[in-house]
Design a protein around this motif. Structure first.
Motif, PDB file in Angstrom:
ATOM      1  N   LEU A 183       0.610 -10.150   5.981  1.00 50.31           N
ATOM      2  CA  LEU A 183       0.956  -8.789   5.592  1.00 50.31           C
ATOM      3  C   LEU A 183       2.311  -8.399   6.167  1.00 50.31           C
ATOM      4  CD1 LEU A 183      -2.418  -6.918   6.301  1.00 50.31           C
ATOM      5  CD2 LEU A 183      -1.532  -7.606   4.077  1.00 50.31           C
ATOM      6  N   SER A 184       3.084  -7.676   5.384  1.00 50.21           N
ATOM      7  CA  SER A 184       4.330  -7.132   5.923  1.00 50.21           C
ATOM      8  C   SER A 184       3.980  -5.995   6.874  1.00 50.21           C
ATOM      9  CB  SER A 184       5.221  -6.612   4.793  1.00 50.21           C
ATOM     10  OG  SER A 184       4.668  -5.422   4.246  1.00 50.21           O
ATOM     11  N   THR A 204       4.954  -2.971   6.735  1.00 47.88           N
ATOM     12  CA  THR A 204       4.639  -1.797   5.920  1.00 47.88           C
ATOM     13  C   THR A 204       3.232  -1.891   5.355  1.00 47.88           C
ATOM     14  OG1 THR A 204       6.963  -1.528   5.337  1.00 47.88           O
ATOM     15  CG2 THR A 204       5.361  -0.435   3.913  1.00 47.88           C
ATOM     16  N   GLU A 205       2.871  -3.070   4.848  1.00 47.98           N
ATOM     17  CA  GLU A 205       1.519  -3.261   4.311  1.00 47.98           C
ATOM     18  C   GLU A 205       0.466  -3.078   5.399  1.00 47.98           C
ATOM     19  OE1 GLU A 205       2.220  -6.502   0.748  1.00 47.98           O
ATOM     20  OE2 GLU A 205       2.229  -7.205   2.821  1.00 47.98           O
ATOM     21  N   LEU A 206       0.763  -3.573   6.581  1.00 44.19           N
ATOM     22  CA  LEU A 206      -0.145  -3.433   7.715  1.00 44.19           C
ATOM     23  C   LEU A 206      -0.345  -1.960   8.055  1.00 44.19           C
ATOM     24  CD1 LEU A 206      -1.723  -5.064   9.901  1.00 44.19           C
ATOM     25  CD2 LEU A 206       0.322  -4.879  11.302  1.00 44.19           C
ATOM     26  N   SER A 207       0.734  -1.216   8.155  1.00 45.89           N
ATOM     27  CA  SER A 207       0.661   0.218   8.462  1.00 45.89           C
ATOM     28  C   SER A 207      -0.080   0.983   7.368  1.00 45.89           C
ATOM     29  CB  SER A 207       2.053   0.810   8.634  1.00 45.89           C
ATOM     30  OG  SER A 207       2.676   0.264   9.761  1.00 45.89           O
ATOM     31  N   ASP A 208       0.194   0.632   6.122  1.00 42.77           N
ATOM     32  CA  ASP A 208      -0.488   1.284   4.999  1.00 42.77           C
ATOM     33  C   ASP A 208      -1.990   1.026   5.059  1.00 42.77           C
ATOM     34  OD1 ASP A 208       1.927   2.236   4.048  1.00 42.77           O
ATOM     35  OD2 ASP A 208       2.079   0.763   2.418  1.00 42.77           O
ATOM     36  N   ARG A 209      -2.364  -0.211   5.322  1.00 40.20           N
ATOM     37  CA  ARG A 209      -3.784  -0.577   5.379  1.00 40.20           C
ATOM     38  C   ARG A 209      -4.486   0.140   6.535  1.00 40.20           C
ATOM     39  NH1 ARG A 209      -7.896  -1.179   2.537  1.00 40.20           N
ATOM     40  NH2 ARG A 209      -9.462  -2.494   3.451  1.00 40.20           N
TER      41      ARG A 209
END
Length: 66
Positions: free
Chosen positions: A7-8, A10-15
């Motif tokens: 995960l990027s 940003t993707e990690l934070s979004d998740r």
């Protein structure tokens, strides 16, 4: 548990945000509903979401230490 390293940031934070919101909603549902079957199902969902959130937070912490 999926490979969180893929995960990027940003993707990690979004998740993480999505899971926190899911847990808030599940907690509200659990407080509003009654009945053993409903409570057990919600408790299982909360446990699953909590474990996933814990994994994501650990990955986020690991990345911040680098």
């Amino acid at each position: 548990m999926p490979d969180l390293t893929s995960l990027s940031t940003t993707e990690l934070s979004d998740r993480i945000g999505i899971l926190r919101d899911n847990l808030r909603q599940l907690t509200e549902q659990a407080a509003a509903q009654s009945g053993a079957a409903n409570e057990e199902r919600l408790a299982d969902r909360i446990e699953t979401q909590s474990k996933e959130l814990e994994g994501l937070l650990k990955e986020q912490e690991r990345r911040e230490r680098k």
